[in-house]
Design an enzyme around this catalytic site. Structure first.
Site, short mmCIF file in Angstrom:
data_model
loop_
_atom_site.label_atom_id
_atom_site.label_comp_id
_atom_site.label_asym_id
_atom_site.label_seq_id
_atom_site.Cartn_x
_atom_site.Cartn_y
_atom_site.Cartn_z
N CYS A 46 0.84 -1.22 0.00
CA CYS A 46 0.00 0.00 0.00
C CYS A 46 0.86 1.25 0.00
O CYS A 46 0.56 2.22 -0.69
CB CYS A 46 -0.90 0.03 1.23
SG CYS A 46 -2.03 -1.35 1.32
C1 BEZ Z 1 0.55 -4.75 1.86
O1 BEZ Z 1 0.16 -3.62 1.60
O2 BEZ Z 1 1.73 -5.06 1.68
C2 BEZ Z 1 -0.39 -5.81 2.39
C3 BEZ Z 1 -1.51 -5.44 3.12
C4 BEZ Z 1 -2.35 -6.43 3.62
C5 BEZ Z 1 -2.07 -7.76 3.36
C6 BEZ Z 1 -0.97 -8.10 2.59
C7 BEZ Z 1 -0.11 -7.13 2.10
#
Ligand code: BEZ
Length: 220
Positions: A46
């Site tokens: 994110c």
């Molecule tokens: C991420 O943004 O890396 C992420 C967020 C939730 C679950 C898996 C990855």
């Protein structure tokens, strides 16, 4: 309740964001809006996505499009997270609002829930959903990615260009199209109409069926 999909009008929620409270339709105004959700603040993929959106802000602005992020944590958390996002890509500023949805009411109605991801309290988390909403407040295009797959922001710009071409002319964009490539004339345009609508001319693919439906032209 079925989630939001192409052709639906985006509900006119009043949302709490990092740039204050507003109604979604007021924010859209006469613009295109890229409404995109994230599983959570302070998560790796994110963070990279929000950085890239910030870096591409000018590209969206040139196309008359505004950005509106969503992550289900609260506004205080978003504001702290933005410091990391901006530090990760020096020079890029998160000037777009990020919606807070701690009660998950918005993600449920916007078709943004990831069925495989819950937080430590068992509450649902958003998927990487992205809706391109037109000035008429209707969804023109949606992506739905799982938490494990970051999106390609070049592709978001490309499909926005495609949508805006199709809205301006009676054309569609073929496979792997990119700006500057020929477009195809919509099948509901007759050859007589096409001659009037595309004075620059068009070419027709010669196919075994002898049906003249694959017609290419160039538009600005
Ligand atoms: C991420 O943004 O890396 C992420 C967020 C939730 C679950 C898996 C990855």
């Amino acid at each position: 309740m079925p989630g939001l999909t192409i052709g639906d009008t985006v509900p006119n929620f009043e949302v709490e964001t990092t740039k204050g409270r507003f109604k979604i339709h007021d924010f859209i105004g006469e613009n295109y809006v890229i409404l995109f959700s994230h599983p959570g603040d302070f998560t790796p993929v994110c963070t990279t996505e929000l950085c890239k959106m910030a870096a591409y802000s000018e590209e969206f602005h040139k196309r008359g499009a505004k950005l509106l992020g969503l992550s289900c944590d609260d506004v205080h958390s978003h504001i702290e997270w933005i410091k990391d996002i901006e530090a990760y890509t020096p020079g890029s500023k998160v000037t777009y609002p990020i919606i807070a949805d701690p009660n998950r009411e918005i993600i449920k109605q916007l078709n943004m829930v990831d069925p495989d991801e819950n937080d430590s309290n068992g509450k649902p988390l958003p998927s990487r959903a992205l809706h391109i909403v037109g000035p008429d407040k209707r969804v023109k295009l949606s992506f739905l990615y799982p938490a494990s797959t970051g999106r390609n922001i070049d592709e978001v710009v490309r499909v926005l260009d495609s949508l805006q071409k199709a809205a301006k002319y009676k054309v569609a964009t073929p496979v792997n199209w990119k700006p500057g490539d020929p477009v195809v004339i919509s099948p509901n345009v007759s050859n007589d109409e096409a001659r009037d609508m595309f004075p620059q001319g068009y070419t027709t693919a010669d196919l075994p069926s002898k049906k003249h439906y694959l017609r290419f032209t160039n538009v600005e």
